[in-house]
Design a protein around this motif. Structure first.
Motif, PDB file in Angstrom:
ATOM      1  N   GLU A 198      20.296  29.268  -8.988  1.00  0.00           N
ATOM      2  CA  GLU A 198      21.028  29.291 -10.250  1.00  0.00           C
ATOM      3  C   GLU A 198      20.384  30.270 -11.220  1.00  0.00           C
ATOM      4  O   GLU A 198      19.186  30.211 -11.474  1.00  0.00           O
ATOM      5  N   VAL A 199      21.200  31.164 -11.749  1.00  0.00           N
ATOM      6  CA  VAL A 199      20.733  32.168 -12.709  1.00  0.00           C
ATOM      7  C   VAL A 199      21.518  32.023 -14.008  1.00  0.00           C
ATOM      8  O   VAL A 199      22.749  31.952 -13.995  1.00  0.00           O
ATOM      9  N   LYS A 200      20.790  31.948 -15.113  1.00  0.00           N
ATOM     10  CA  LYS A 200      21.422  31.881 -16.434  1.00  0.00           C
ATOM     11  C   LYS A 200      21.125  33.123 -17.266  1.00  0.00           C
ATOM     12  O   LYS A 200      21.773  33.333 -18.297  1.00  0.00           O
ATOM     13  N   PHE A 201      20.145  33.916 -16.840  1.00  0.00           N
ATOM     14  CA  PHE A 201      19.775  35.120 -17.587  1.00  0.00           C
ATOM     15  C   PHE A 201      19.667  36.292 -16.619  1.00  0.00           C
ATOM     16  O   PHE A 201      18.919  36.222 -15.633  1.00  0.00           O
ATOM     17  N   VAL A 202      20.430  37.335 -16.895  1.00  0.00           N
ATOM     18  CA  VAL A 202      20.371  38.553 -16.087  1.00  0.00           C
ATOM     19  C   VAL A 202      19.851  39.670 -16.981  1.00  0.00           C
ATOM     20  O   VAL A 202      20.435  39.957 -18.033  1.00  0.00           O
ATOM     21  N   VAL A 203      18.751  40.264 -16.577  1.00  0.00           N
ATOM     22  CA  VAL A 203      18.116  41.332 -17.351  1.00  0.00           C
ATOM     23  C   VAL A 203      18.208  42.614 -16.545  1.00  0.00           C
ATOM     24  O   VAL A 203      17.548  42.771 -15.512  1.00  0.00           O
ATOM     25  N   GLY A 204      19.056  43.518 -16.966  1.00  0.00           N
ATOM     26  CA  GLY A 204      19.154  44.819 -16.315  1.00  0.00           C
ATOM     27  C   GLY A 204      18.038  45.731 -16.793  1.00  0.00           C
ATOM     28  O   GLY A 204      17.759  45.783 -17.997  1.00  0.00           O
ATOM     29  N   VAL A 205      17.428  46.456 -15.880  1.00  0.00           N
ATOM     30  CA  VAL A 205      16.253  47.254 -16.227  1.00  0.00           C
ATOM     31  C   VAL A 205      16.404  48.670 -15.704  1.00  0.00           C
ATOM     32  O   VAL A 205      16.800  48.885 -14.555  1.00  0.00           O
ATOM     33  N   ALA A 206      16.054  49.627 -16.552  1.00  0.00           N
ATOM     34  CA  ALA A 206      15.946  51.029 -16.150  1.00  0.00           C
ATOM     35  C   ALA A 206      14.685  51.576 -16.814  1.00  0.00           C
ATOM     36  O   ALA A 206      14.553  51.507 -18.040  1.00  0.00           O
ATOM     37  N   GLY A 207      13.755  52.072 -16.027  1.00  0.00           N
ATOM     38  CA  GLY A 207      12.490  52.540 -16.593  1.00  0.00           C
ATOM     39  C   GLY A 207      12.093  53.900 -16.073  1.00  0.00           C
ATOM     40  O   GLY A 207      12.204  54.182 -14.877  1.00  0.00           O
ATOM     41  N   ILE A 208      11.645  54.761 -16.964  1.00  0.00           N
ATOM     42  CA  ILE A 208      11.149  56.084 -16.593  1.00  0.00           C
ATOM     43  C   ILE A 208       9.643  55.990 -16.344  1.00  0.00           C
ATOM     44  O   ILE A 208       8.924  55.340 -17.093  1.00  0.00           O
ATOM     45  N   ASN A 209       9.188  56.669 -15.307  1.00  0.00           N
ATOM     46  CA  ASN A 209       7.774  56.640 -14.910  1.00  0.00           C
ATOM     47  C   ASN A 209       7.347  55.191 -14.679  1.00  0.00           C
ATOM     48  O   ASN A 209       7.961  54.475 -13.930  1.00  0.00           O
ATOM     49  N   ASN A 210       6.331  54.737 -15.389  1.00  0.00           N
ATOM     50  CA  ASN A 210       5.847  53.363 -15.213  1.00  0.00           C
ATOM     51  C   ASN A 210       6.279  52.452 -16.354  1.00  0.00           C
ATOM     52  O   ASN A 210       5.760  51.343 -16.480  1.00  0.00           O
ATOM     53  N   GLU A 211       7.205  52.919 -17.185  1.00  0.00           N
ATOM     54  CA  GLU A 211       7.584  52.105 -18.337  1.00  0.00           C
ATOM     55  C   GLU A 211       8.249  50.803 -17.913  1.00  0.00           C
ATOM     56  O   GLU A 211       8.116  49.788 -18.588  1.00  0.00           O
ATOM     57  N   HIS A 212       8.970  50.822 -16.775  1.00  0.00           N
ATOM     58  CA  HIS A 212       9.650  49.603 -16.349  1.00  0.00           C
ATOM     59  C   HIS A 212       8.653  48.502 -16.005  1.00  0.00           C
ATOM     60  O   HIS A 212       8.967  47.321 -16.117  1.00  0.00           O
ATOM     61  N   LEU A 213       7.449  48.886 -15.607  1.00  0.00           N
ATOM     62  CA  LEU A 213       6.440  47.875 -15.309  1.00  0.00           C
ATOM     63  C   LEU A 213       6.048  47.126 -16.575  1.00  0.00           C
ATOM     64  O   LEU A 213       5.893  45.911 -16.579  1.00  0.00           O
ATOM     65  N   HIS A 214       5.864  47.866 -17.663  1.00  0.00           N
ATOM     66  CA  HIS A 214       5.531  47.218 -18.929  1.00  0.00           C
ATOM     67  C   HIS A 214       6.669  46.325 -19.396  1.00  0.00           C
ATOM     68  O   HIS A 214       6.448  45.220 -19.902  1.00  0.00           O
ATOM     69  N   ILE A 215       7.898  46.799 -19.197  1.00  0.00           N
ATOM     70  CA  ILE A 215       9.056  46.015 -19.622  1.00  0.00           C
ATOM     71  C   ILE A 215       9.093  44.684 -18.879  1.00  0.00           C
ATOM     72  O   ILE A 215       9.230  43.611 -19.473  1.00  0.00           O
ATOM     73  N   LEU A 216       8.980  44.751 -17.566  1.00  0.00           N
ATOM     74  CA  LEU A 216       9.042  43.533 -16.766  1.00  0.00           C
ATOM     75  C   LEU A 216       7.894  42.590 -17.084  1.00  0.00           C
ATOM     76  O   LEU A 216       8.048  41.368 -17.061  1.00  0.00           O
ATOM     77  N   SER A 217       6.731  43.155 -17.373  1.00  0.00           N
ATOM     78  CA  SER A 217       5.590  42.321 -17.740  1.00  0.00           C
ATOM     79  C   SER A 217       5.877  41.545 -19.012  1.00  0.00           C
ATOM     80  O   SER A 217       5.583  40.347 -19.113  1.00  0.00           O
ATOM     81  N   SER A 218       6.465  42.195 -19.975  1.00  0.00           N
ATOM     82  CA  SER A 218       6.776  41.526 -21.242  1.00  0.00           C
ATOM     83  C   SER A 218       7.838  40.448 -21.054  1.00  0.00           C
ATOM     84  O   SER A 218       7.751  39.362 -21.638  1.00  0.00           O
ATOM     85  N   ILE A 219       8.850  40.752 -20.249  1.00  0.00           N
ATOM     86  CA  ILE A 219       9.883  39.754 -19.979  1.00  0.00           C
ATOM     87  C   ILE A 219       9.286  38.540 -19.276  1.00  0.00           C
ATOM     88  O   ILE A 219       9.629  37.391 -19.574  1.00  0.00           O
ATOM     89  N   ALA A 220       8.382  38.804 -18.345  1.00  0.00           N
ATOM     90  CA  ALA A 220       7.740  37.701 -17.615  1.00  0.00           C
ATOM     91  C   ALA A 220       7.004  36.777 -18.559  1.00  0.00           C
ATOM     92  O   ALA A 220       6.979  35.554 -18.369  1.00  0.00           O
ATOM     93  N   LYS A 221       6.374  37.335 -19.584  1.00  0.00           N
ATOM     94  CA  LYS A 221       5.647  36.512 -20.550  1.00  0.00           C
ATOM     95  C   LYS A 221       6.598  35.547 -21.265  1.00  0.00           C
ATOM     96  O   LYS A 221       6.252  34.404 -21.524  1.00  0.00           O
ATOM     97  N   VAL A 222       7.797  36.025 -21.571  1.00  0.00           N
ATOM     98  CA  VAL A 222       8.762  35.162 -22.236  1.00  0.00           C
ATOM     99  C   VAL A 222       9.173  34.019 -21.313  1.00  0.00           C
ATOM    100  O   VAL A 222       9.207  32.853 -21.706  1.00  0.00           O
ATOM    101  N   PHE A 223       9.445  34.343 -20.047  1.00  0.00           N
ATOM    102  CA  PHE A 223       9.946  33.328 -19.127  1.00  0.00           C
ATOM    103  C   PHE A 223       8.828  32.463 -18.549  1.00  0.00           C
ATOM    104  O   PHE A 223       9.096  31.537 -17.801  1.00  0.00           O
TER     105      PHE A 223
END
Length: 670
Positions: A618-643
């Motif tokens: 079951e999924v209630k939150f869908v987070v689409g991600v597009a990252g240049i270079n390694n920026e997507h890693l930082h984005i996903l890390s921050s999202i993980a902290k929230v969840f």
């Protein structure tokens, strides 16, 4: 492009001491087999041995009337110091350094005429280091065809100088030091003060200085004492298995949870296998238990002193089998009493501490692990934060080499590697190589490195490209299961493209280890503004997984962050490996090959209050991600902290405005 400068963390004094101690013991540990061989020959064939043989034991005269040389004397005076000197030089400058170390060691051997272990531990590294510096002087400057001539003669000339330095300079100093150290030991024995050494030895063991103390200090002094007296008490100051056994027995009777359940197995491995490191986590859970180890250690040493008992050679590993095998013929009663009384006293003190101390309602080992993670602030990755919800880290490629590293490379690491190897084989990956190694011998060629939590700081600089896991229990650590899951997900089809799905696990430094945090980019095209109000939808219209991917991708497309080819890559990515991360979260994104379709970094967030079936989850939150270079890693890390926080997930579910969502995801833009 701006580059963030990260201040290098200060290395603690304990780590520096551990490194120095590891280097010292590293010269002894590879040669323990030679020490044991010498001990067996000594115990069997000397004049007071079990089977006296004059020609082997070196007593009496031969047919010509000359004194028998035997094996005992030459081995202890020449063979063992030369092996140590060679090993020390090789540690610094490979085989060439080892040869120079052995040459220099020969100088101190002949100059002193007594076992020169301390001298060998000086001349070995000195020979390797100086030869390395000399070779650097003309590196790349030798004319073709003259390399062998220059290398051989430079080694020969410098080796002869080193031998003379050892003969005239080092041997008198080391002889004086050995005499002084021997006098100190004799003073402690004569005045009944030797048991006090346990006050320093037992805590040092728990800080992983056990091999440094035993083989870096006590073994050289003990061997010299054994040569003179036929045995030495020094071999059992650290190696006595009694104190640790008493603590583990106390946990068997008065422990709680997994600590109680795992104690019997740990006791068997500790007592018969000789892996003393296995009881260290039990002491670290209740630091007051160090008093039990000290009391047991003091009792064992006092018993040895009263009974005048000792070993003829080092007991390595510290198994009761090795201890009895190296016990002097006249010392079995004293040695056995030493182990039994040390165990008894340690058990009694530990029992009082465990019975009167505060008892947790939760599993103690897990609680200790959680406390350690909280203090170190490392519980921030998807692999650890979302593991309960099904999120698993994935490497960018298949995992081929895993190493379990410990201080000496032959204790806890060997046991841990065996446990993990069996688990990985049972999971169906027999080709994954699981080995063990001393930390000092690590090279940056491994995919995954596993160490005790107190040793991880030392292993990381040597294996910066690897994923690091820290454990606190060598037998049944839950981290082993995490590593197995990592292998399962990384070594399956499409795993090369799976890393972004769990980018936070590879981008942050988790409680159990991980790659370093990808730094946030600067304001010019960095994370700032990645998530905006236009990209947040509180009530998505999709009813299937593929529709949700299209909806999240369209938001990225509308912002001009990607082109239409990226949406196709998002579906392609989902077909290879699911982007479901647990905690009602999915993070669809494109494949690695689709990076050319990304125009700028962006994130879209869509909430589905009724939930969507995402491959059975079951999924209630869908987070689409597009990252240049390694920026997507930082984005996903921050999202993980929230969840990571159930409270924040509940706030996301209850949010009535886009602003509330943006506030919760504020770290993404910071």
């Amino acid at each position: 492009m701006a580059t963030d400068t990260v201040a290098k963390p200060r290395t603690s004094a304990r780590v520096h001491v551990q490194k120095f101690g590891t280097f010292l013991s590293g010269m002894i540990m590879p040669n323990i087999g030679a020490f044991i061989a010498w001990g067996i020959i000594t115990a069997l064939f000397i004049e007071k041995g079990w089977f006296p043989v004059a020609a082997l034991g070196g007593f009496g005269t031969n047919d010509a009337g000359d004194p028998n040389v035997g094996l005992v004397g030459p081995m202890i005076i020449y063979l063992l110091p030369l092996l140590i000197g060679y090993t020390g030089g090789k540690m610094v400058y490979d085989v060439r350094g080892g040869v120079l170390g052995a040459i220099g060691t020969m100088g101190v051997i002949v100059g002193a005429g007594i076992p020169m272990f301390i001298g060998a531990m000086i001349m070995g590294p000195l020979g390797g280091w100086t030869m390395k510096k000399i070779d650097a002087i003309w590196d790349g400057k030798i004319r073709p065809g003259f390399e062998m001539l220059v290398n051989n003669f430079s080694a020969g000339i410098w080796g002869s100088l080193l031998a003379m330095l050892g003969f005239y300079g080092i041997s008198p100093l080391v002889s004086a030091f050995s005499t002084g150290a021997g006098n100190v030991v004799q003073f402690l024995v004569s005045n009944g003060l030797l048991p006090l050494t346990s006050i320093f030895i037992e805590p040092a063991k728990v800080l992983f200085l056990n091999n440094a103390i035993n083989h870096g200090v006590l073994t050289p002094l003990g061997v010299q004492q054994s040569l003179e007296q036929g045995k030495s008490i020094l071999f059992l100051l650290e190696a006595n298995p009694g104190p640790g056994l008493g603590i583990l027995l106390a946990y068997m009777f008065f422990g709680r949870g997994i600590a109680k359940g795992s104690a019997p197995g740990a006791a068997i491995i500790h007592f018969f296998g000789g892996i003393h490191e296995i009881y260290f986590p039990y002491v670290l859970m209740r630091p007051l238990l160090i008093l039990a180890a000290i009391a047991g250690g003091m009792t064992g040493v006092a018993t040895l002193a009263v009974t005048n008992a000792g070993l003829v050679a080092p007991a390595a590993p510290g198994s009761i089998i090795a201890v009895l095998a190296q016990t002097s013929r006249d010392s079995y009663l004293g040695v056995i009493l030493s182990v039994l009384l040390a165990t008894t006293v340690s058990f009694l003190v530990a029992s009082v501490i465990l019975k009167t101390g505060k008892v947790s309602s939760e599993d103690e080992l897990h609680e200790a692990t959680a406390k350690m993670e909280g203090m170190k602030g490392k519980k921030s990755s998807v692999s650890s934060a979302l593991v309960g919800g099904g999120g698993v880290a994935v490497m960018a490629g298949p995992i081929r080499n895993i190493v379990f590293a410990c201080d000496a490379g032959m204790g806890s690491s060997a046991m841990g590697a065996t446990v993990l190897r069996n688990k990985i084989k049972a999971a169906g990956f027999p080709d994954v190589k699981v080995t063990n190694s001393a930390i000092a011998s690590l090279t940056d060629t491994y995919d995954v490195v596993i160490t005790h939590q107190d040793l991880t700081e030392r292993a990381k600089p040597l294996t910066s490209q690897a994923l690091h896991y820290s454990v606190d229990n060598f037998m049944s650590s839950p981290r082993y299961d995490e590593v197995v899951e990592l292998v399962q997900h990384s070594n399956t089809a499409g795993a090369q493209e799976a890393a972004p799905a769990a980018g936070a696990a590879a981008a942050t430094e988790p409680a159990t280890g991980g790659a370093h945090v990808a730094p946030a980019a600067d304001a010019d095209g960095g994370p700032a503004g990645i998530l905006v109000a236009e990209s947040v939808v509180l009530n998505g219209t999709a009813t299937t997984r593929d529709q949700a991917i299209d909806e999240a991708g369209q938001l990225l497309l509308d912002r001009g962050a990607v082109d239409s080819g990226y949406l196709d890559a998002m579906h392609e990515r989902e077909e290879s490996v699911s982007t479901y991360m647990g905690s009602y979260l999915a993070i669809p994104h494109g494949t690695n090959a689709a990076k050319d379709h990304i125009l700028k970094s962006a994130v879209s967030v869509i909430r589905y209050p009724q939930g969507i079936d995402w491959n059975g989850k079951e999924v209630k939150f869908v987070v689409g991600v597009a990252g240049i270079n390694n920026e997507h890693l930082h984005i996903l890390s921050s999202i993980a902290k929230v969840f990571t926080s159930k409270e924040q997930v509940a706030q996301l579910e209850a949010a009535t405005t886009v602003e509330e969502v943006l506030d919760l995801f504020g770290k993404v833009n910071s």
